[in-house]
Design a protein around this motif. Structure first.
Motif, PDB file in Angstrom:
ATOM      1  N   ASP A  79      36.413 129.272  61.620  1.00 47.24           N
ATOM      2  CA  ASP A  79      34.997 128.915  61.768  1.00 47.24           C
ATOM      3  C   ASP A  79      34.283 128.970  60.417  1.00 47.24           C
ATOM      4  O   ASP A  79      33.462 128.097  60.104  1.00 47.24           O
ATOM      5  CB  ASP A  79      34.320 129.871  62.750  1.00 47.24           C
ATOM      6  CG  ASP A  79      34.919 129.791  64.141  1.00 47.24           C
ATOM      7  OD1 ASP A  79      35.084 128.668  64.650  1.00 47.24           O
ATOM      8  OD2 ASP A  79      35.232 130.860  64.703  1.00 47.24           O
ATOM      9  N   ALA A  80      34.590 129.991  59.618  1.00 50.59           N
ATOM     10  CA  ALA A  80      33.984 130.086  58.294  1.00 50.59           C
ATOM     11  C   ALA A  80      34.452 128.944  57.400  1.00 50.59           C
ATOM     12  O   ALA A  80      33.666 128.396  56.608  1.00 50.59           O
ATOM     13  CB  ALA A  80      34.322 131.434  57.665  1.00 50.59           C
ATOM     14  N   LEU A 109      31.379 139.099  57.691  1.00 53.09           N
ATOM     15  CA  LEU A 109      29.996 139.391  58.069  1.00 53.09           C
ATOM     16  C   LEU A 109      29.685 138.930  59.484  1.00 53.09           C
ATOM     17  O   LEU A 109      28.908 139.578  60.196  1.00 53.09           O
ATOM     18  CB  LEU A 109      29.033 138.733  57.078  1.00 53.09           C
ATOM     19  CG  LEU A 109      29.065 139.263  55.644  1.00 53.09           C
ATOM     20  CD1 LEU A 109      28.079 138.492  54.781  1.00 53.09           C
ATOM     21  CD2 LEU A 109      28.774 140.752  55.596  1.00 53.09           C
ATOM     22  N   CYS A 110      30.270 137.827  59.905  1.00 50.03           N
ATOM     23  CA  CYS A 110      29.948 137.268  61.220  1.00 50.03           C
ATOM     24  C   CYS A 110      30.656 137.982  62.360  1.00 50.03           C
ATOM     25  O   CYS A 110      30.550 137.565  63.526  1.00 50.03           O
ATOM     26  CB  CYS A 110      30.245 135.779  61.246  1.00 50.03           C
ATOM     27  SG  CYS A 110      29.045 134.815  60.305  1.00 50.03           S
ATOM     28  N   GLN A 111      31.364 139.071  62.053  1.00 52.52           N
ATOM     29  CA  GLN A 111      31.855 139.954  63.115  1.00 52.52           C
ATOM     30  C   GLN A 111      30.753 140.882  63.615  1.00 52.52           C
ATOM     31  O   GLN A 111      30.906 141.538  64.644  1.00 52.52           O
ATOM     32  CB  GLN A 111      33.040 140.799  62.609  1.00 52.52           C
ATOM     33  CG  GLN A 111      34.183 140.001  62.009  1.00 52.52           C
ATOM     34  CD  GLN A 111      34.688 138.912  62.935  1.00 52.52           C
ATOM     35  OE1 GLN A 111      34.944 139.143  64.123  1.00 52.52           O
ATOM     36  NE2 GLN A 111      34.834 137.709  62.388  1.00 52.52           N
ATOM     37  N   SER A 166      23.672 131.452  66.854  1.00 48.00           N
ATOM     38  CA  SER A 166      24.610 130.635  67.620  1.00 48.00           C
ATOM     39  C   SER A 166      25.964 130.523  66.958  1.00 48.00           C
ATOM     40  O   SER A 166      26.718 129.592  67.248  1.00 48.00           O
ATOM     41  CB  SER A 166      24.036 129.220  67.814  1.00 48.00           C
ATOM     42  OG  SER A 166      22.763 129.270  68.379  1.00 48.00           O
ATOM     43  N   VAL A 167      26.305 131.438  66.059  1.00 44.04           N
ATOM     44  CA  VAL A 167      27.632 131.381  65.458  1.00 44.04           C
ATOM     45  C   VAL A 167      28.681 131.542  66.567  1.00 44.04           C
ATOM     46  O   VAL A 167      28.421 132.171  67.594  1.00 44.04           O
ATOM     47  CB  VAL A 167      27.826 132.465  64.377  1.00 44.04           C
ATOM     48  CG1 VAL A 167      26.810 132.304  63.258  1.00 44.04           C
ATOM     49  CG2 VAL A 167      27.759 133.862  64.983  1.00 44.04           C
ATOM     50  N   PRO A 168      29.863 130.966  66.380  1.00 47.34           N
ATOM     51  CA  PRO A 168      30.908 131.123  67.401  1.00 47.34           C
ATOM     52  C   PRO A 168      31.208 132.588  67.670  1.00 47.34           C
ATOM     53  O   PRO A 168      31.134 133.433  66.776  1.00 47.34           O
ATOM     54  CB  PRO A 168      32.115 130.419  66.768  1.00 47.34           C
ATOM     55  CG  PRO A 168      31.531 129.445  65.803  1.00 47.34           C
ATOM     56  CD  PRO A 168      30.290 130.102  65.266  1.00 47.34           C
ATOM     57  N   ILE A 186      34.635 132.291  51.978  1.00 47.16           N
ATOM     58  CA  ILE A 186      35.076 132.122  53.367  1.00 47.16           C
ATOM     59  C   ILE A 186      35.430 133.459  54.014  1.00 47.16           C
ATOM     60  O   ILE A 186      34.978 133.766  55.120  1.00 47.16           O
ATOM     61  CB  ILE A 186      36.258 131.135  53.436  1.00 47.16           C
ATOM     62  CG1 ILE A 186      35.758 129.724  53.126  1.00 47.16           C
ATOM     63  CG2 ILE A 186      36.921 131.188  54.816  1.00 47.16           C
ATOM     64  CD1 ILE A 186      36.860 128.688  53.030  1.00 47.16           C
ATOM     65  N   ASP A 187      36.222 134.265  53.336  1.00 47.87           N
ATOM     66  CA  ASP A 187      36.614 135.545  53.929  1.00 47.87           C
ATOM     67  C   ASP A 187      35.409 136.464  54.111  1.00 47.87           C
ATOM     68  O   ASP A 187      35.303 137.176  55.122  1.00 47.87           O
ATOM     69  CB  ASP A 187      37.661 136.234  53.057  1.00 47.87           C
ATOM     70  CG  ASP A 187      39.020 135.559  53.136  1.00 47.87           C
ATOM     71  OD1 ASP A 187      39.283 134.880  54.151  1.00 47.87           O
ATOM     72  OD2 ASP A 187      39.806 135.698  52.177  1.00 47.87           O
ATOM     73  N   ARG A 188      34.498 136.455  53.141  1.00 41.58           N
ATOM     74  CA  ARG A 188      33.300 137.295  53.239  1.00 41.58           C
ATOM     75  C   ARG A 188      32.435 136.869  54.424  1.00 41.58           C
ATOM     76  O   ARG A 188      31.954 137.718  55.191  1.00 41.58           O
ATOM     77  CB  ARG A 188      32.514 137.196  51.929  1.00 41.58           C
ATOM     78  CG  ARG A 188      31.159 137.883  51.929  1.00 41.58           C
ATOM     79  CD  ARG A 188      31.245 139.380  52.062  1.00 41.58           C
ATOM     80  NE  ARG A 188      29.931 139.996  51.888  1.00 41.58           N
ATOM     81  CZ  ARG A 188      29.664 141.257  52.163  1.00 41.58           C
ATOM     82  NH1 ARG A 188      30.615 142.063  52.633  1.00 41.58           N
ATOM     83  NH2 ARG A 188      28.454 141.741  51.969  1.00 41.58           N
TER      84      ARG A 188
END
Length: 430
Positions: free
Chosen positions: A89-90, A69-71, A80-82, A63-65
């Motif tokens: 969200d993760a 990454l999604c930053q 379409s990630v938030p 989850i943290d990883r």
């Protein structure tokens, strides 16, 4: 699914968490230990392994990883990630959406991992339609891009998708927003056939975007149908030929509004705006990806502004891929005329065209060049580079003032005496 991508905020389009949570009674067995729920199977997550990559379901430990990454700006740009992406969200993705997708058998998601320590490098998944087809999507961490890791991951998913003992699908669909060249190149490497552009196809955070669409059938070869032409940086005497950049748009606008350019290139849009120039630059990449041409910007130095356009194009209008013959085309900005830029640039691209593919060239057997009657500057470039005049098409070229003149044609073979000095590997950079 994780794609470059549409649907709700995680790209899902075929199910909701509520639908998957309620489920249906289990039925007959399906592939990989799956159990049928109507048109779908409830799937038990399974791993896929390749030489450099491991695919397995994302877990609580990831989850943290995933949140980290999604930053990444590019992941938010093309998927379409938030946005902004939060740890919550993760958590929802890993603990609710991914399990629901596997439980329903409608959407299968794998984390792309390093085999040694299982570090997450990205995501790949398929969304099944229940009728023998699925859509594939993926994203990759910034520090893993360009390594070929995602291409290997996608190939593993393709294999299990078409395996009669796997998902037994007949077709895979890939879509991405126009401009997502990295995603398109991964699809190309796996053999997806580019089917075209669909307007306003993908939804992302309340807006719709044009999309590229490609498909792969179970009967297709899992390799590129056509080459994807690279654009090597070619260094010559006083000039550099390099890839076009969006920052060249102002130079294109200046050149294509010049009266001399507009006289000889009668098909230029009018008015020629900054947006027109950006579209021109974007189109160059499309030609590379479909093997229909190689296009360079000429500059005095690699970091300098563009002073001309030089191309190897497919003959007959450029609608077919280059096979053995290409046409040379060019224009030069007003500030660079009379300095030998065109002569030297054509020398460089002739050399690149005739050098064998094993040595970094295109390995072509014939080049064509044409100029309108009266364009003495263009005629001189052809003659200086050894092109042989082969004939004139009468009244074939429309000029900027609407009149028609003859079109002079030339060709050049690698066996022509004047082309023999080109049989050395080009000085390539970039």
């Amino acid at each position: 699914m994780v794609r470059g991508m549409a649907g709700d905020e995680h790209g899902r389009r075929f199910w909701t968490i509520e639908d998957a949570a309620h489920g249906r009674p289990w039925g007959s067995a399906g592939p990989n230990g799956a159990e049928s729920t109507g048109q779908y199977w409830g799937m038990h997550p399974y791993e896929l392994r390749g030489g450099r990559v491991l695919l397995s379901v994302p877990t609580r430990d990831d989850i943290d990883r995933i949140s980290q990454l999604c930053q990444d700006e590019q992941i938010r740009r093309w998927t379409s990630v938030p946005s902004p992406y939060q740890r919550r969200d993760a958590y929802v993705f890993v603990r609710e959406m991914v399990p629901a997708g596997w439980d329903s058998g409608r959407e299968l998601t794998w984390a792309v991992r390093e085999p040694q320590d299982r570090t997450v490098r990205g995501m790949v998944g398929v969304a099944l339609d229940g009728h023998g087809s699925a859509e594939i999507g993926f994203w990759l961490a910034a520090d893993a891009r360009g390594s070929g890791l995602m291409a290997e991951a996608v190939q593993l998913v393709v294999e299990t998708a078409f395996d009669p003992q796997g998902l037994a699908l007949e077709r895979l669909l890939w879509r991405a927003q126009v401009g997502n060249w990295a995603s398109r190149r991964v699809a190309w490497r796996s053999g997806f056939r580019f089917d075209g552009t669909v307007r306003s196809e993908l939804a992302q955070r309340g807006q719709r975007h044009d999309a590229w669409v490609a498909t792969l059938l179970s009967t297709d070869k899992r390799e590129p149908l056509l080459p994807w032409f690279d654009v090597p940086t070619l260094h010559g005497n006083g000039i550099v030929l390099r890839r076009w950049q969006n920052s060249d748009a102002d130079a294109v606008v200046e050149a294509c509004n010049d009266p001399v350019t507009r006289h000889w290139l009668g098909g230029l849009p009018d008015p020629y705006t900054h947006d027109t120039a950006l579209a021109y630059i974007a189109d160059r990449e499309h030609y590379h990806a479909t093997a229909r041409g190689v296009h360079w910007a000429a500059a005095v130095d690699e970091a300098g502004p563009a002073v001309g356009s030089f191309s190897l194009m497919a003959p007959t209008g450029g609608d077919s891929p280059i096979r053995h013959t290409a046409e040379v085309g060019y224009w030069v900005s007003p500030s660079a005329r009379g300095r030998g830029v065109a002569t030297e640039a054509v020398r460089l691209i002739v050399r690149h065209a005739f050098v064998e593919t094993a040595d970094g060239g295109l390995g072509l057997r014939r080049l064509l060049l044409a100029h309108a009657d009266g364009n003495e500057a263009s005629r001189a470039v052809a003659v200086r580079n050894g092109f042989v005049h082969t004939g004139v098409e009468r009244s074939a070229e429309r000029l900027g003032d609407g009149t028609y003149v003859g079109l002079h044609w030339y060709d050049l073979l690698p066996t022509d005496p004047s082309s023999l000095p080109t049989f050395v590997a080009p000085e390539v950079g970039g």
